[in-house]
Write a protein that holds these residues in place. Structure first.
Motif, PDB file in Angstrom:
ATOM      1  N   LYS A  26       0.837  -1.208   0.000  1.00  0.00           N
ATOM      2  CA  LYS A  26       0.000   0.000   0.000  1.00  0.00           C
ATOM      3  C   LYS A  26       0.873   1.260   0.000  1.00  0.00           C
ATOM      4  CE  LYS A  26      -4.310  -1.738   1.234  1.00  0.00           C
ATOM      5  NZ  LYS A  26      -3.977  -3.125   1.446  1.00  0.00           N
ATOM      6  N   ASN A  27       0.207   2.389  -0.218  1.00  0.00           N
ATOM      7  CA  ASN A  27       0.861   3.704  -0.147  1.00  0.00           C
ATOM      8  C   ASN A  27       2.017   3.870  -1.144  1.00  0.00           C
ATOM      9  OD1 ASN A  27      -0.958   4.273   1.865  1.00  0.00           O
ATOM     10  ND2 ASN A  27       0.442   3.656   3.497  1.00  0.00           N
ATOM     11  N   ILE A  28       1.820   3.352  -2.334  1.00  0.00           N
ATOM     12  CA  ILE A  28       2.745   3.643  -3.439  1.00  0.00           C
ATOM     13  C   ILE A  28       2.059   4.722  -4.283  1.00  0.00           C
ATOM     14  CG2 ILE A  28       3.997   2.704  -5.416  1.00  0.00           C
ATOM     15  CD1 ILE A  28       3.683  -0.088  -4.154  1.00  0.00           C
ATOM     16  N   PHE A  29       2.724   5.875  -4.371  1.00  0.00           N
ATOM     17  CA  PHE A  29       2.063   7.003  -5.019  1.00  0.00           C
ATOM     18  C   PHE A  29       2.801   7.448  -6.266  1.00  0.00           C
ATOM     19  CE2 PHE A  29       0.291   8.323  -0.654  1.00  0.00           C
ATOM     20  CZ  PHE A  29      -0.824   7.531  -0.857  1.00  0.00           C
ATOM     21  N   GLY A  30       2.024   7.796  -7.270  1.00  0.00           N
ATOM     22  CA  GLY A  30       2.577   8.445  -8.447  1.00  0.00           C
ATOM     23  C   GLY A  30       2.455   9.939  -8.244  1.00  0.00           C
ATOM     24  N   THR A  31       3.567  10.670  -8.388  1.00  0.00           N
ATOM     25  CA  THR A  31       3.517  12.106  -8.126  1.00  0.00           C
ATOM     26  C   THR A  31       4.558  12.811  -8.999  1.00  0.00           C
ATOM     27  OG1 THR A  31       3.576  13.772  -6.377  1.00  0.00           O
ATOM     28  CG2 THR A  31       5.065  11.893  -6.118  1.00  0.00           C
ATOM     29  N   THR A  32       4.830  14.056  -8.684  1.00  0.00           N
ATOM     30  CA  THR A  32       5.884  14.782  -9.406  1.00  0.00           C
ATOM     31  C   THR A  32       6.938  15.203  -8.375  1.00  0.00           C
ATOM     32  OG1 THR A  32       4.830  16.909  -9.047  1.00  0.00           O
ATOM     33  CG2 THR A  32       4.187  15.706 -11.034  1.00  0.00           C
ATOM     34  N   SER A  33       8.049  15.736  -8.863  1.00  0.00           N
ATOM     35  CA  SER A  33       9.103  16.133  -7.920  1.00  0.00           C
ATOM     36  C   SER A  33       8.625  17.255  -6.991  1.00  0.00           C
ATOM     37  CB  SER A  33      10.362  16.561  -8.670  1.00  0.00           C
ATOM     38  OG  SER A  33      10.021  17.618  -9.539  1.00  0.00           O
ATOM     39  N   ASP A  34       7.526  17.939  -7.392  1.00  0.00           N
ATOM     40  CA  ASP A  34       6.988  19.007  -6.527  1.00  0.00           C
ATOM     41  C   ASP A  34       6.498  18.471  -5.182  1.00  0.00           C
ATOM     42  OD1 ASP A  34       7.500  20.968  -8.340  1.00  0.00           O
ATOM     43  OD2 ASP A  34       5.514  20.870  -9.284  1.00  0.00           O
ATOM     44  N   TYR A  35       6.185  17.168  -5.161  1.00  0.00           N
ATOM     45  CA  TYR A  35       5.705  16.571  -3.908  1.00  0.00           C
ATOM     46  C   TYR A  35       6.698  16.834  -2.784  1.00  0.00           C
ATOM     47  CZ  TYR A  35       4.352  12.977  -0.521  1.00  0.00           C
ATOM     48  OH  TYR A  35       3.981  12.320   0.622  1.00  0.00           O
ATOM     49  N   PHE A  36       7.979  16.741  -3.134  1.00  0.00           N
ATOM     50  CA  PHE A  36       8.996  16.866  -2.089  1.00  0.00           C
ATOM     51  C   PHE A  36       9.253  18.319  -1.687  1.00  0.00           C
ATOM     52  CE2 PHE A  36       9.705  12.826  -4.237  1.00  0.00           C
ATOM     53  CZ  PHE A  36       9.538  11.984  -3.154  1.00  0.00           C
ATOM     54  N   LYS A  37       8.649  19.257  -2.460  1.00  0.00           N
ATOM     55  CA  LYS A  37       8.707  20.667  -2.018  1.00  0.00           C
ATOM     56  C   LYS A  37       7.597  20.924  -1.013  1.00  0.00           C
ATOM     57  CE  LYS A  37      10.475  22.236  -6.433  1.00  0.00           C
ATOM     58  NZ  LYS A  37      10.034  22.774  -7.726  1.00  0.00           N
ATOM     59  N   LEU A  38       6.593  20.044  -1.024  1.00  0.00           N
ATOM     60  CA  LEU A  38       5.424  20.230  -0.160  1.00  0.00           C
ATOM     61  C   LEU A  38       5.583  19.449   1.148  1.00  0.00           C
ATOM     62  CD1 LEU A  38       2.448  21.417  -0.496  1.00  0.00           C
ATOM     63  CD2 LEU A  38       1.795  19.042  -0.808  1.00  0.00           C
ATOM     64  N   ALA A  39       5.816  18.147   1.012  1.00  0.00           N
ATOM     65  CA  ALA A  39       5.946  17.320   2.209  1.00  0.00           C
ATOM     66  C   ALA A  39       7.369  17.463   2.738  1.00  0.00           C
ATOM     67  CB  ALA A  39       5.635  15.873   1.872  1.00  0.00           C
ATOM     68  N   ASP A  40       7.460  17.464   4.046  1.00  0.00           N
ATOM     69  CA  ASP A  40       8.721  17.838   4.683  1.00  0.00           C
ATOM     70  C   ASP A  40       9.545  16.599   5.046  1.00  0.00           C
ATOM     71  OD1 ASP A  40      10.585  19.425   6.051  1.00  0.00           O
ATOM     72  OD2 ASP A  40       9.557  19.036   7.951  1.00  0.00           O
ATOM     73  N   TYR A  41      10.272  16.084   4.082  1.00  0.00           N
ATOM     74  CA  TYR A  41      11.065  14.886   4.357  1.00  0.00           C
ATOM     75  C   TYR A  41      12.523  15.245   4.601  1.00  0.00           C
ATOM     76  CZ  TYR A  41       7.218  11.958   2.795  1.00  0.00           C
ATOM     77  OH  TYR A  41       6.013  11.341   2.691  1.00  0.00           O
ATOM     78  N   ARG A  42      13.166  14.425   5.443  1.00  0.00           N
ATOM     79  CA  ARG A  42      14.609  14.544   5.597  1.00  0.00           C
ATOM     80  C   ARG A  42      15.210  13.521   4.643  1.00  0.00           C
ATOM     81  NH1 ARG A  42      18.966  13.344   9.146  1.00  0.00           N
ATOM     82  NH2 ARG A  42      17.913  11.563  10.090  1.00  0.00           N
ATOM     83  N   TRP A  43      16.070  13.990   3.797  1.00  0.00           N
ATOM     84  CA  TRP A  43      16.640  13.093   2.793  1.00  0.00           C
ATOM     85  C   TRP A  43      17.842  12.368   3.375  1.00  0.00           C
ATOM     86  CZ3 TRP A  43      15.039  12.072  -2.293  1.00  0.00           C
ATOM     87  CH2 TRP A  43      13.829  12.709  -2.622  1.00  0.00           C
ATOM     88  N   LEU A  44      17.752  11.041   3.385  1.00  0.00           N
ATOM     89  CA  LEU A  44      18.855  10.232   3.903  1.00  0.00           C
ATOM     90  C   LEU A  44      19.820   9.877   2.773  1.00  0.00           C
ATOM     91  CD1 LEU A  44      16.668   7.886   6.143  1.00  0.00           C
ATOM     92  CD2 LEU A  44      17.951   9.908   6.862  1.00  0.00           C
ATOM     93  N   GLN A  45      19.259   9.703   1.601  1.00  0.00           N
ATOM     94  CA  GLN A  45      20.061   9.459   0.398  1.00  0.00           C
ATOM     95  C   GLN A  45      19.389  10.204  -0.733  1.00  0.00           C
ATOM     96  OE1 GLN A  45      22.975   7.693   0.144  1.00  0.00           O
ATOM     97  NE2 GLN A  45      22.898   7.328   2.351  1.00  0.00           N
ATOM     98  N   GLY A  46      20.190  10.728  -1.663  1.00  0.00           N
ATOM     99  CA  GLY A  46      19.620  11.434  -2.793  1.00  0.00           C
ATOM    100  C   GLY A  46      19.272  12.866  -2.429  1.00  0.00           C
ATOM    101  N   ASN A  47      18.533  13.518  -3.299  1.00  0.00           N
ATOM    102  CA  ASN A  47      18.305  14.944  -3.140  1.00  0.00           C
ATOM    103  C   ASN A  47      16.985  15.303  -3.802  1.00  0.00           C
ATOM    104  OD1 ASN A  47      18.350  17.722  -3.621  1.00  0.00           O
ATOM    105  ND2 ASN A  47      20.602  17.727  -3.555  1.00  0.00           N
ATOM    106  N   LYS A  48      16.204  16.145  -3.132  1.00  0.00           N
ATOM    107  CA  LYS A  48      14.875  16.431  -3.677  1.00  0.00           C
ATOM    108  C   LYS A  48      14.928  17.198  -5.001  1.00  0.00           C
ATOM    109  CE  LYS A  48      13.914  20.577  -0.970  1.00  0.00           C
ATOM    110  NZ  LYS A  48      13.075  21.165   0.049  1.00  0.00           N
ATOM    111  N   ASP A  49      16.059  17.848  -5.250  1.00  0.00           N
ATOM    112  CA  ASP A  49      16.160  18.603  -6.507  1.00  0.00           C
ATOM    113  C   ASP A  49      16.537  17.716  -7.692  1.00  0.00           C
ATOM    114  OD1 ASP A  49      15.543  20.959  -5.192  1.00  0.00           O
ATOM    115  OD2 ASP A  49      17.625  21.133  -4.490  1.00  0.00           O
ATOM    116  N   HIS A  50      16.892  16.473  -7.388  1.00  0.00           N
ATOM    117  CA  HIS A  50      17.347  15.613  -8.486  1.00  0.00           C
ATOM    118  C   HIS A  50      16.526  14.339  -8.624  1.00  0.00           C
ATOM    119  CE1 HIS A  50      20.926  18.136  -7.732  1.00  0.00           C
ATOM    120  NE2 HIS A  50      20.968  18.109  -9.055  1.00  0.00           N
ATOM    121  N   VAL A  51      15.247  14.424  -8.285  1.00  0.00           N
ATOM    122  CA  VAL A  51      14.442  13.210  -8.450  1.00  0.00           C
ATOM    123  C   VAL A  51      13.568  13.323  -9.695  1.00  0.00           C
ATOM    124  CG1 VAL A  51      14.320  12.366  -6.097  1.00  0.00           C
ATOM    125  CG2 VAL A  51      12.747  14.157  -6.844  1.00  0.00           C
ATOM    126  N   PHE A  52      13.197  12.142 -10.158  1.00  0.00           N
ATOM    127  CA  PHE A  52      12.309  12.008 -11.321  1.00  0.00           C
ATOM    128  C   PHE A  52      12.858  12.723 -12.570  1.00  0.00           C
ATOM    129  CE2 PHE A  52       8.680  11.767  -7.971  1.00  0.00           C
ATOM    130  CZ  PHE A  52       9.068  10.456  -7.660  1.00  0.00           C
TER     131      PHE A  52
END
Lengths: 801, 234
Positions: free
Chosen positions: A119-145
């Motif tokens: 469950k909870n597999i979502f299709g979204t855009t990289s904008d999702y990570f500008k909205l939801a406040d995640y701490r990135w453990l690996q990777g970077n919100k500016d370089h996804v998708f």
């Protein structure tokens, strides 16, 4: 002098009262504890989300006949429209739920890790990570998708799919979602607070959805969040969206007489918005807060009752202390301290009680609550509650003890002659407690009766010795196999009586449509439900045919069976009158070949409505198989073995699971059973608390009347006479409680029963029997003390005179 | 014995009211007690002697009249003032001992010192001293119900005197004791009186009254006779 030492001696000396007090308070505290955890969890949703006041969820509203229906879903093209045309006003973040049969790691032949129905597999855009406040453990919100087929995992999912691997090593690994490979390009920490952003795996929104042009179809799997630049843009933003929605849907929806528009819910209110998915009812929350406060008050009343009952026994001690110069302030302080110690002991006992409550009511407690344990707040709450309990519970006994007239008590060796006054207050409290208890006792009784009625009523079909199985729907589980093949395999088994395919008679599985029949005045349109069945259905479920013949698979093109309600609504004079008539469904002519007797296709909450049984031979429409087992139960186990053997032949990749149909019907009342469980628990608690209070009151009055009892015995009264004398007064109080409680219980139960289309009729004896039960419980509670007092040697009680 | 009045009560009225009737408990009563005096109050049951003792001990209010304690008007004192005056100046001995069951002998005797904020070490010294004096030291860690009546009364006397009060009020102190134990208690009170403590004792016993300097006889809430006793010393 050590106050604590003295208090502990005092508590130990009155062990029974101490225990009753601790038990009473711990019930109140533990109930509040559990309730606070739930309420705190529910009310903390989205509260820690940064910029929460700027975030909204978009939903659709349908206007039909001046009635607005809100729907928590959007048309697929909406997110792209907002992104492309209104990005100066808001950030557009689509969250489209994605379903995969299985997620697995490719090339793990020796040790395949396969996860089904994640469950909870979502299709979204990289904008999702500008909205939801995640701490990135690996990777970077500016370089996804940036590339196709990337997946971002939360830490919990990463560890699930790649156990024992460093997070850094997981980056760049592939996962197979059904048959598509995705590369892990980011790992984020799971959110540490309750949030509406529940996604665990994120992939790019499928291009067919993002590029969709179908505005007339909304889906609850499609959601859109927006983050606005300022509050001023809300109105123009909605105006632009609705202009577009109107342009794209108006023509089509006009045909059906409704229109669609978009609206927004602020994130901070989303969790309590009734039509939103996974929402919580605020009223229910206030309800359980009320229950918590109520139980706490009952517990405090109980403490007051029990403690004031002890006041006469302690009056001498207080009198002596006052004589020796102890100040009122200090006496009050010691009293508060004593209550506080009892409250602390009750708190300690609450800990195991909380675990018991949480286990026994687990179906009511949101599981996610445990992942967001807010221990500090809960701790502060518990500390506050303990202090509050101390203050509420000790003020009255402290007041009373300070009123003790020294000159009265120091002459007395026992406490029996002290006039404590305030007995009427305690009587009022007892009446109050028993009113509550009686409402619950009556409710328990009536709810039990209704549940029994629901389960034992004639349903209009046979439910016994039938097992049902869901045929597989996943491709790798051979979902494509023709269900009739398996059916025929089972039919050939000698151990099995009958086999049939189709929607179960009483279940939520059905489709909806409307039937149109010609009448003298024009047309009659009847909205109805229909179920797909096969030709063995009537026999297996023993459904009574009123007119016509049994349905055959050959009827699937044009023949249907209707129930009596449908026939009546369509205006036919009788069942036989309808046979052979043609009606229109979906603009196609259908002939009524069978009229069946009404049966309950939903549980007893709903009235029997118009129902059509439609023969079908299509595998997509027949997903459930029912098997009637032999009459003799001892043959069941071998029959089940044979059914499983055949299952393994046709569906080797699907687990063999079956359910007894009578049990499934019972499960239809799961909510009622849960409710009844809560009421039963509340009944036990309130009865227990009330009886504790009663013990307190009886103790005080028997102590006060010791001398009278002694004199009566000397003059020749029997034990039974004394017991009667002592019990009469309290049974009178309880009788008053019953009188007050009965109309309240009647009102509540009348309300509750209204939710059932088929219900028991409230009758006087449903109140009388619980009343007798309560009186009996009260009498038994009192009898220990009254019999003890009645049996006491009068010489003892009269000696100090 | 000094010539100064410790207690001077004038025109004392005390009523007991129930819903229906008002009973006069003490009627226009005038008494005085000198510093160092040993006064016995006698009279039949219900004559008001215990009420008088309660008023003298500031355990009960008076309805009308004046009460001078060491020349200070205390009739209108609030509870706090009464409590203060009581704990510093008055010791009580009751017929039914009135020891606190939850406290040991030592703790019972220690109690008045706790209320007057005497430091712990000093308390220990004084309690032990007074327990020695009443010969109950060996029972210091027992609870009241483990003692005989005579022993309990000796503890009660010890508790009454541990704070060196100026006045001891004794309400039938030998009422629950046999004659041997009763005599012992009376001896103790006499010793205290000789050491300078004023004593007011309510009693039914002519024998006990002989230990006093003066006997006040009461009837129906009034003093009907005062006689100087022929003091006997055990």
């Amino acid at each position: 002098m050590n106050n604590f030492k003295l208090i502990f001696r005092q508590l130990w000396r009155n062990r029974l009262f101490t225990l009753l007090n601790i038990v009473g308070l711990s019930i109140g505290i533990s109930a509040c504890w559990v309730i606070f955890r739930i309420v705190n969890y529910e009310f903390s949703f989205d509260q820690k989300q940064p910029d929460k006041e700027l975030i909204y969820k978009v939903h659709t509203s349908y206007l039909e006949n001046n009635k607005t229906d809100n729907f928590d879903g959007i048309p697929a093209p909406l997110p792209a429209f907002v992104k492309e045309n209104l990005s100066d006003m808001a950030l557009s973040v689509p969250i489209f739920n994605q379903y995969f049969e299985r997620v697995s790691r490719p090339n793990q032949a020796n040790n395949p890790l396969i996860f089904e129905d994640q469950k909870n597999i979502f299709g979204t855009t990289s904008d999702y990570f500008k909205l939801a406040d995640y701490r990135w453990l690996q990777g970077n919100k500016d370089h996804v998708f940036k590339q196709p087929n990337e997946v971002v995992l939360t830490e919990s999912r990463a560890k699930l799919y790649f156990p024992k691997q460093e997070l850094a090593d997981i980056m760049g690994k592939t996962l197979s979602y059904d048959s598509t490979l995705f590369t892990v390009t980011g790992i984020v920490e799971d959110l540490t607070y309750p949030s509406s952003f529940i996604g665990k795996e994120f992939i790019q929104i499928p291009s067919k959805d993002w590029n969709s042009t179908t505005w007339t179809n909304s889906n609850s799997d499609w959601q859109l969040f927006i983050k606005i630049k300022s509050h001023q843009v809300i109105t123009p933003l909605l105006k632009s969206i609705n202009a577009k929605a109107h342009e794209m849907t108006h023509e089509e929806f006009k045909k059906y007489g409704f229109s669609m528009s978009a609206n927004v819910i602020p994130l901070s209110e989303l969790h309590f918005t009734s039509f939103a998915q996974k929402s919580t009812d605020k009223k229910t929350m206030y309800g359980i807060i009320g229950i918590g406060i109520f139980l706490l008050i009952l517990a405090c009343i109980n403490y007051i009752n029990l403690t004031t009952a002890q006041v006469p026994h302690r009056a001498k001690e207080i009198g002596i202390r006052k004589t020796l110069g102890e100040s009122q302030k200090r006496i009050t302080f010691i009293f508060f301290l004593e209550t506080f110690i009892i409250a602390i002991l009750a708190l300690l006992l609450s800990w195991p009680l909380v675990q018991i409550i949480q286990t026994s009511l687990s179906s009511y407690i949101p599981k996610e609550m445990y992942s967001f344990a807010d221990n500090l707040t809960v701790l502060l709450f518990i500390a506050g509650t303990t202090i509050l309990i101390t203050l509420i519970s000790s003020w009255y006994p402290a007041l009373l003890i300070n009123k003790v007239r020294i000159s009265e008590v120091i002459k007395i060796t026992g406490g029996s002659k002290v006039n404590m006054g305030g007995l009427s207050l305690r009587k009022a409290l007892i009446v109050f407690q028993f009113v509550i208890a009686q409402v619950f006792v009556v409710s328990t009784f009536i709810i039990g009766m209704q549940l029994k009625h629901s389960l034992n009523s004639k349903l209009g079909f046979n439910k016994d010795a039938i097992i049902t199985m869901q045929l597989p729907y996943k491709s790798y589980q051979n979902a494509g196999t023709d269900p009739f093949t398996y059916k025929h395999a089972l039919t050939g088994l000698s151990a099995i009586k009958r086999v049939s395919l189709g929607h179960l008679p009483m279940s939520s599985d059905h489709w909806g449509n409307s039937i149109v029949a010609k009448s003298d005045t024009g047309e009659i349109r009847v909205d109805h439900q229909f179920k797909f069945i096969d030709e063995d259905y009537f026999k297996l479920y023993d459904i009574r045919i009123l007119a016509g013949r049994e349905i055959k698979l050959a009827d699937s093109t044009s023949g249907i069976a209707l129930n009596l309600v449908a026939i009546e609504r369509l205006g036919f004079k009788s069942a036989s009158d309808a046979i052979g008539s043609f009606v229109k469904i979906d603009d196609k002519d259908k002939q009524i070949v069978t009229v069946i007797d009404n049966f309950h296709s939903k549980n007893m909450h709903s009235k029997i409505g118009p129902l059509e049984l439609r023969p079908s031979n299509k595998k997509g429409q027949l997903k459930t198989i029912s098997v009637q087992l032999p009459e003799h139960q001892e043959k069941w186990s071998s029959a089940l073995q044979q059914i499983e053997k055949e299952w393994k032949k046709y569906y080797p990749n699907a687990p063999f699971k079956y359910e007894f149909y009578d049990q499934q019907i019972k499960n239809q009342y799961e909510n009622d059973t849960k409710f009844s469980k809560i009421i039963n628990l509340s009944t036990s608690i309130t009865i227990l608390l009330s009886c504790l209070g009663l013990i307190g009151l009886v103790t005080i009055t028997t102590a006060q009347r010791t001398k009278e009892i002694g004199i009566r015995k000397v003059l020749g009264s029997k034990i039974s006479g004394i017991v009667q004398l002592l019990s009469k007064e309290y049974l009178k109080l309880i009788f008053i409680s019953i009188l007050i409680a009965s109309p309240i219980a009647w009102w509540a139960m009348h309300h509750w029963l209204n939710d059932f289309a088929y219900k028991i009729n409230l009758s006087w004896w449903m109140f009388a029997i619980p009343a007798v039960i309560t009186l009996l419980i009260a009498f038994i509670t009192m009898s220990y003390h009254s019999i003890k007092a009645a049996r006491a040697n009068p010489v003892e009680s009269l000696r100090d005179e | 014995m000094s010539t100064k009045n410790m207690i001077k009560i004038s025109n004392l009225q005390k009523y007991y009211r129930t819903e229906e009737v008002e009973t006069v408990a003490l009627n226009n009563l005038n008494i005085h007690v000198k510093e160092g005096e040993f006064v016995a109050v006698m009279g039949p049951s219900g004559c008001g002697k215990s009420t008088l003792l309660n008023i003298i001990g500031l355990l009960d209010d008076l309805d009308e009249g004046s009460y001078l304690f060491n020349d200070i008007e205390v009739a209108k004192f609030k509870e706090r003032g009464r409590s203060d005056l009581r704990k510093h100046n008055i010791g009580f001995v009751f017929q039914s001992f009135n020891l606190i069951d939850e406290l040991t002998v030592f703790e019972n005797v220690e109690l008045p010192l706790v209320y007057t904020n005497v430091p712990a070490a000093e308390r220990k010294r004084r309690v032990e001293e007074v327990l020695e004096k009443v010969q109950i030291m060996h029972r210091r860690n027992h609870f009241p119900q483990q003692l005989s009546g005579g022993q309990q009364q000796r503890v009660a006397v010890a508790r009454a005197v541990v704070n060196n009060p100026k006045l001891i009020l004794a309400d039938e102190p030998t009422g629950n004791l046999d004659s041997n134990n009763g005599n012992e208690v009376m001896q103790l009170l006499t010793e205290l009186n000789e050491a300078g403590t004023t004593i007011v004792m309510v009693t039914h016993s002519e024998h006990d009254a002989k230990f006093s300097d003066r006997v006040i006889r009461m009837l129906d809430g009034q003093v009907i006779m005062e006689t100087s006793a022929l003091k006997q010393n055990g």
